[in-house]
Design an enzyme around this catalytic site. Structure first.
Site, PDB file in Angstrom:
ATOM      1  N   ASP A 367      25.572  42.713  17.969  1.00  0.00           N
ATOM      2  CA  ASP A 367      26.513  42.464  18.756  1.00  0.00           C
ATOM      3  C   ASP A 367      27.610  43.737  18.795  1.00  0.00           C
ATOM      4  O   ASP A 367      27.946  44.248  19.948  1.00  0.00           O
ATOM      5  CB  ASP A 367      27.512  41.185  18.564  1.00  0.00           C
ATOM      6  CG  ASP A 367      27.114  40.119  19.581  1.00  0.00           C
ATOM      7  OD1 ASP A 367      26.229  40.269  20.398  1.00  0.00           O
ATOM      8  OD2 ASP A 367      27.760  39.049  19.435  1.00  0.00           O
ATOM      9  N   ASP A 420      25.346  32.942  21.482  1.00  0.00           N
ATOM     10  CA  ASP A 420      26.704  32.760  20.760  1.00  0.00           C
ATOM     11  C   ASP A 420      26.747  31.376  20.314  1.00  0.00           C
ATOM     12  O   ASP A 420      27.606  30.754  19.438  1.00  0.00           O
ATOM     13  CB  ASP A 420      27.851  33.285  21.477  1.00  0.00           C
ATOM     14  CG  ASP A 420      27.853  34.563  21.746  1.00  0.00           C
ATOM     15  OD1 ASP A 420      27.504  35.499  20.846  1.00  0.00           O
ATOM     16  OD2 ASP A 420      28.412  35.178  23.133  1.00  0.00           O
TER      17      ASP A 420
END
Length: 529
Positions: A367, A420
């Protein structure tokens, strides 16, 4: 074959994972904020002829634009001559708002020439159908500008330009409505993400418990051979290992680059997720249809229930694909997305905290790299570009949940990527399976605290998103330390970290083996007498 398909599903769903604001974030990372050029960026409304309303972006320089429409004066719009406004205008405009074309000189220079000609404001037509922030360049000193400047996307600017060149009289109002501190869309999106993890975790834990109960029954009936059967292979569950967790970063990065270059669309995994989720739910009520199979060319044995569900899933997915650009299409996308996430968490399992730590740590680095570090090589955030769909006419790849900002005058969507929710959800589901196996109460277990940690990490993500002026944020930057740190710290404090880390289940004695070791029970001699 099944393991490869599910792993591909997991990787594909984890691509667009940055929580993004969907606002104007272009070309502002290195621009200086200096006196006279430090305004907050605001979207500006331009009311034109016949109640036409266009949205542009205010500049860093110049005075602040009023926030109330009733306080904005309606002013005549005039076409600049020369159109680029990079030299003194031929005629004075006496308080009009000037419409000019972007290019050939700095934004601040255009504003200075417009102000010198007597303009009360300037509207600049962008050369693309996007909103870019008007910033000041380094070492600029002549920033004493007293008129507001607004940049319009190309399509809106062309509409105004066409009206003026056709001889129509156009007057405009420039104003910028205030945004709410917290929009209800973010609240609902948080509830949707937390609720999905909660539901998927319970489903995964209940399925595991049902499998354990079934195995115990078979063991009591004397099926000794089942002691050596791998639960994952027999039940359709897939336990990921350390190697596959590390490979996630490599393969997901390749997929992300492909999307960045080609912006392909992924509808198949959404369709499969909905179909698998519906079959799993309906199988509890339609057991005969689940246990009856028919051979289908190329697919092999398929249950009657699956065949019955497929037409509905195909129609649903196709309708969403056709109407995905409509304002209500987000509902279908969220339904497909939640079904996919629940399906993957139901099928894929983290066997212990060690694998979960490797998986989330890799995703954490993934990320950060593709949101922040990738700018060095690609000159823009690859993750944000893919999530927003900047290189297409779409709102973004369909691998995210989104809800429209209902009470935000700026509009747009609050979004969160599948990864997520899905990746932390795998760890939360593991915590609940551990609690079920150890017959722990809510407070003495790990699931409650894992859920609290996930919800808190996601909440901090949205706080950071609002504080960062709408710049996309890597949600796992906040979620991973919360969830992973909580489980590790709690396991260490309770003295169960080794079981969590290696075994993935609490220590327990098999009652069947106990009975074998004790041998048959013989009657007491005195009782016979």
């Amino acid at each position: 074959m099944a393991a490869a398909a599910v792993l591909a599903l997991l990787l594909a769903s984890a691509l667009a994972r940055a929580a993004a604001g969907g606002d104007i974030v272009h070309h502002d990372d290195e621009a200086p904020k200096i006196p006279g050029c430090s305004n907050d960026f605001v979207l500006s409304w331009v009311n034109g002829k016949e109640e036409d309303e266009f949205v542009g972006v205010g500049a860093r320089f110049g005075p602040k634009i009023v926030s109330k429409e009733k306080h904005a004066n309606r002013t005549k719009l005039t076409l600049a001559d020369p159109i680029e406004c990079c030299s003194p205008l031929k005629d004075k405009v006496s308080g009009d708002v000037l419409l000019v074309q972007r290019g050939k000189c700095k934004f601040t220079k255009k504003a200075k020439f417009a102000e010198a000609a007597g303009a009360s404001g300037i509207i600049i037509i962008n050369h693309v159908h996007e909103l870019y922030k008007m910033v000041c360049e380094k070492n600029e000193t002549d920033l004493d500008i007293h008129i507001p400047a607004v940049l319009l996307p190309k399509n809106a600017g062309v509409s105004l330009h066409t009206l003026l060149t056709s001889g129509s009289a156009v007057s405009v109002q420039l104003y910028s409505p205030d945004r709410p501190v917290v929009d209800t869309a973010e609240v609902f999106l948080w509830l949707m993400a937390v609720g999905t993890v909660l539901g998927a975790s319970y489903w995964s834990a209940w399925s595991a418990r049902e499998g354990d109960i079934e195995q115990e029954k078979l063991l009591k009936d004397g099926h000794e051979g089942l002691l050596n059967v791998d639960d994952g292979s027999s039940s359709g569950m897939i336990d990921i290992n350390v190697v596959s967790a590390i490979m996630f970063v490599v393969v997901a990065s390749c997929f992300l680059i492909m999307l960045y270059k080609l912006m392909s669309y992924w509808f198949v995994e959404l369709l499969v997720g909905l179909q698998t989720c519906l079959v799993a739910v309906l199988s509890r009520w339609f057991k005969p249809a689940t246990d009856s199979f028919v051979k289908v060319p190329l697919l092999g044995a398929v249950s009657y229930l699956t065949l019955a569900v497929w037409p509905f899933c195909i129609v649903f997915a196709v309708l969403w694909a056709v109407y995905r650009q409509q304002t209500y299409a987000w509902i279908g996308q969220d339904i497909l997305g939640v079904a996919l996430i629940i399906t993957v968490i139901q099928i894929v399992r983290v066997p212990n905290l060690k694998v979960g730590s490797v998986l989330l740590s890799c995703a954490f680095l993934y990320d950060i790299f593709w949101v922040f570090v990738s700018k060095r090589w690609f000159h823009e955030s690859v993750m944000i570009v893919v999530a927003r769909g900047d290189k297409t006419d779409e709102d973004g790849v369909p691998m995210l949940l989104k809800i429209p900002r209902m009470f935000d005058p700026w509009g747009g969507y609050s979004i969160i990527g599948f990864g997520d929710i899905l990746l932390p959800g795998l760890l939360v589901a593991f915590a609940l399976r551990y609690d079920f196996a150890g017959k722990k109460s809510v407070r003495s277990g790990y699931f409650l605290w894992a859920m609290v940690a996930y919800g808190s990490g996601l909440l901090i993500t949205y706080v950071a998103l609002n504080l960062m002026d709408g710049h996309g944020q890597p949600a796992l930057l906040y979620i991973v330390p919360f969830t992973l740190g909580t489980l590790i710290a709690l396991g260490w404090k309770r003295g169960e970290l080794r079981n969590l880390w290696v075994r993935g289940e609490p220590e327990r004695v098999c009652t069947h083996m106990q009975m074998q070791l004790q041998g048959p029970v013989t009657p007491d001699k005195h009782e016979d007498e």
